[in-house]
Design a protein around this motif. Structure first.
Motif, PDB file in Angstrom:
ATOM      1  N   PRO A 148       0.814  -1.227   0.000  1.00  0.00           N
ATOM      2  CA  PRO A 148       0.000   0.000   0.000  1.00  0.00           C
ATOM      3  C   PRO A 148       0.846   1.275   0.000  1.00  0.00           C
ATOM      4  O   PRO A 148       0.469   2.270  -0.634  1.00  0.00           O
ATOM      5  CB  PRO A 148      -0.829  -0.114   1.280  1.00  0.00           C
ATOM      6  CG  PRO A 148      -0.863  -1.567   1.583  1.00  0.00           C
ATOM      7  CD  PRO A 148       0.450  -2.110   1.114  1.00  0.00           C
ATOM      8  N   ALA A 149       1.991   1.249   0.671  1.00  0.00           N
ATOM      9  CA  ALA A 149       2.840   2.442   0.714  1.00  0.00           C
ATOM     10  C   ALA A 149       3.387   2.783  -0.663  1.00  0.00           C
ATOM     11  O   ALA A 149       3.828   3.907  -0.903  1.00  0.00           O
ATOM     12  CB  ALA A 149       3.995   2.224   1.694  1.00  0.00           C
ATOM     13  N   ASN A 150       3.339   1.822  -1.588  1.00  0.00           N
ATOM     14  CA  ASN A 150       3.845   2.060  -2.936  1.00  0.00           C
ATOM     15  C   ASN A 150       2.720   2.098  -3.978  1.00  0.00           C
ATOM     16  O   ASN A 150       2.963   1.892  -5.169  1.00  0.00           O
ATOM     17  CB  ASN A 150       4.881   0.989  -3.286  1.00  0.00           C
ATOM     18  CG  ASN A 150       6.179   1.199  -2.513  1.00  0.00           C
ATOM     19  OD1 ASN A 150       6.991   2.037  -2.886  1.00  0.00           O
ATOM     20  ND2 ASN A 150       6.339   0.486  -1.417  1.00  0.00           N
ATOM     21  N   GLY A 151       1.505   2.364  -3.511  1.00  0.00           N
ATOM     22  CA  GLY A 151       0.392   2.561  -4.447  1.00  0.00           C
ATOM     23  C   GLY A 151      -0.336   1.287  -4.819  1.00  0.00           C
ATOM     24  O   GLY A 151      -1.323   1.319  -5.551  1.00  0.00           O
ATOM     25  N   ASN A 152       0.148   0.135  -4.362  1.00  0.00           N
ATOM     26  CA  ASN A 152      -0.476  -1.143  -4.696  1.00  0.00           C
ATOM     27  C   ASN A 152      -1.670  -1.396  -3.777  1.00  0.00           C
ATOM     28  O   ASN A 152      -1.606  -1.127  -2.582  1.00  0.00           O
ATOM     29  CB  ASN A 152       0.579  -2.252  -4.523  1.00  0.00           C
ATOM     30  CG  ASN A 152       0.039  -3.642  -4.815  1.00  0.00           C
ATOM     31  OD1 ASN A 152      -0.911  -4.093  -4.194  1.00  0.00           O
ATOM     32  ND2 ASN A 152       0.677  -4.315  -5.747  1.00  0.00           N
ATOM     33  N   ASP A 153      -2.750  -1.894  -4.367  1.00  0.00           N
ATOM     34  CA  ASP A 153      -3.898  -2.303  -3.564  1.00  0.00           C
ATOM     35  C   ASP A 153      -3.930  -3.827  -3.513  1.00  0.00           C
ATOM     36  O   ASP A 153      -4.330  -4.478  -4.477  1.00  0.00           O
ATOM     37  CB  ASP A 153      -5.192  -1.765  -4.183  1.00  0.00           C
ATOM     38  CG  ASP A 153      -6.420  -2.212  -3.400  1.00  0.00           C
ATOM     39  OD1 ASP A 153      -6.272  -2.943  -2.407  1.00  0.00           O
ATOM     40  OD2 ASP A 153      -7.535  -1.825  -3.799  1.00  0.00           O
ATOM     41  N   PRO A 154      -3.504  -4.434  -2.396  1.00  0.00           N
ATOM     42  CA  PRO A 154      -3.449  -5.899  -2.321  1.00  0.00           C
ATOM     43  C   PRO A 154      -4.820  -6.554  -2.398  1.00  0.00           C
ATOM     44  O   PRO A 154      -4.917  -7.755  -2.585  1.00  0.00           O
ATOM     45  CB  PRO A 154      -2.806  -6.180  -0.952  1.00  0.00           C
ATOM     46  CG  PRO A 154      -2.312  -4.886  -0.456  1.00  0.00           C
ATOM     47  CD  PRO A 154      -3.068  -3.809  -1.153  1.00  0.00           C
ATOM     48  N   THR A 155      -5.888  -5.753  -2.282  1.00  0.00           N
ATOM     49  CA  THR A 155      -7.236  -6.316  -2.353  1.00  0.00           C
ATOM     50  C   THR A 155      -7.889  -6.095  -3.733  1.00  0.00           C
ATOM     51  O   THR A 155      -9.044  -6.453  -3.938  1.00  0.00           O
ATOM     52  CB  THR A 155      -8.144  -5.690  -1.274  1.00  0.00           C
ATOM     53  OG1 THR A 155      -8.336  -4.294  -1.568  1.00  0.00           O
ATOM     54  CG2 THR A 155      -7.536  -5.822   0.118  1.00  0.00           C
ATOM     55  N   TRP A 156      -7.139  -5.492  -4.639  1.00  0.00           N
ATOM     56  CA  TRP A 156      -7.688  -5.114  -5.950  1.00  0.00           C
ATOM     57  C   TRP A 156      -8.245  -6.320  -6.715  1.00  0.00           C
ATOM     58  O   TRP A 156      -9.276  -6.222  -7.391  1.00  0.00           O
ATOM     59  CB  TRP A 156      -6.610  -4.397  -6.751  1.00  0.00           C
ATOM     60  CG  TRP A 156      -6.894  -4.212  -8.208  1.00  0.00           C
ATOM     61  CD1 TRP A 156      -6.187  -4.727  -9.254  1.00  0.00           C
ATOM     62  CD2 TRP A 156      -7.949  -3.426  -8.806  1.00  0.00           C
ATOM     63  NE1 TRP A 156      -6.730  -4.322 -10.451  1.00  0.00           N
ATOM     64  CE2 TRP A 156      -7.809  -3.528 -10.205  1.00  0.00           C
ATOM     65  CE3 TRP A 156      -8.984  -2.658  -8.293  1.00  0.00           C
ATOM     66  CZ2 TRP A 156      -8.672  -2.895 -11.099  1.00  0.00           C
ATOM     67  CZ3 TRP A 156      -9.854  -2.027  -9.179  1.00  0.00           C
ATOM     68  CH2 TRP A 156      -9.685  -2.136 -10.556  1.00  0.00           C
ATOM     69  N   ALA A 157      -7.577  -7.471  -6.601  1.00  0.00           N
ATOM     70  CA  ALA A 157      -8.043  -8.643  -7.355  1.00  0.00           C
ATOM     71  C   ALA A 157      -9.503  -8.958  -7.028  1.00  0.00           C
ATOM     72  O   ALA A 157     -10.252  -9.422  -7.894  1.00  0.00           O
ATOM     73  CB  ALA A 157      -7.149  -9.845  -7.070  1.00  0.00           C
ATOM     74  N   GLY A 158      -9.880  -8.685  -5.779  1.00  0.00           N
ATOM     75  CA  GLY A 158     -11.264  -8.950  -5.388  1.00  0.00           C
ATOM     76  C   GLY A 158     -12.228  -7.859  -5.808  1.00  0.00           C
ATOM     77  O   GLY A 158     -13.446  -7.997  -5.628  1.00  0.00           O
TER      78      GLY A 158
END
Ligand code: SAM
Length: 183
Positions: A148-158
């Motif tokens: 998340p600190a680098n703009g990634n949403d780890p929940t985006w796949a869902g």
């Protein structure tokens, strides 16, 4: 590691011979090269990346340095647009998804492959409980802080399915694959 699954999904997306294919965030270019073999001489594959240094210029696809965030989708319309593990990294992912959907030709396919990186409970066997908690801690740091600190949403796949429905409800065929209705 991922290519066999990607090729299976792309093979299910319809006949590729003669198609115009856009591979965005193409990385090492393995998918672009596979697509170039499939579309044949009458088709066209454009492989784009913010950093195209790993893309070959002699594998049958065209290479373009391109920023998905700041630049329009290049040279629409496309019969197939594919992105694997790209949008999850970009905070502007929903807006980009809308632009990609709009760049499809009638009957075109948008295939987004994303990775659910909020891993939990992955350890099947370990020498002791400390080893299990070390793996859990690693994933906690990755999913809760680093990504998340680098703009990634780890929940985006869902969320992709709903985002695709919101972008254009006529397009969604499956969990991660959209087909634009012929008009
Ligand atoms: C995790 S890699 C995936 C590479 C490839 N799609 C694959 O699955 O093998 C993410 C790719 O997106 C590219 N990328 C990151 N930000 C980008 C942007 N704003 N515009 C275009 N490409 C971008 C990176 O350079 C990298 O090649």
């Amino acid at each position: 590691m991922l290519d066999p699954f990607t090729f299976e999904r792309l093979s299910a997306a319809g006949e590729l011979t003669g198609r115009r294919c856009l591979e965005i965030g193409a990385g090492g270019g393995s998918v672009a090269a596979w697509l170039a073999d499939r579309v044949g001489p009458r088709g066209h594959v454009l492989a784009t990346d913010l950093n195209p240094r790993h893309l070959s210029t002699d594998r049958g696809y065209t290479v373009l340095r391109h920023d998905l965030v700041t630049e329009p989708v290049p040279a629409p319309p496309w019969d197939l647009i594919h992105a694997r593990l790209v949008l999850l990294h970009l905070p502007e992912r929903v807006e980009i998804l809308g632009r990609l959907a709009a760049a499809l030709a009638p009957g075109g396919v948008l295939l987004l492959e994303e990775w659910a990186s909020a891993y939990r409970g992955l350890v099947l066997a370990a020498p002791d409980a400390a080893a299990v908690s070390l793996v859990d801690r690693y994933h906690d740091v990755l999913a809760d802080r680093l990504l998340p600190a680098n703009g990634n949403d780890p929940t985006w796949a869902g969320k992709v399915h709903a985002a695709m429905l919101a972008a254009d409800p006529r397009l969604v065929r499956g969990t991660c694959c959209a087909k634009r209705a012929r008009r």
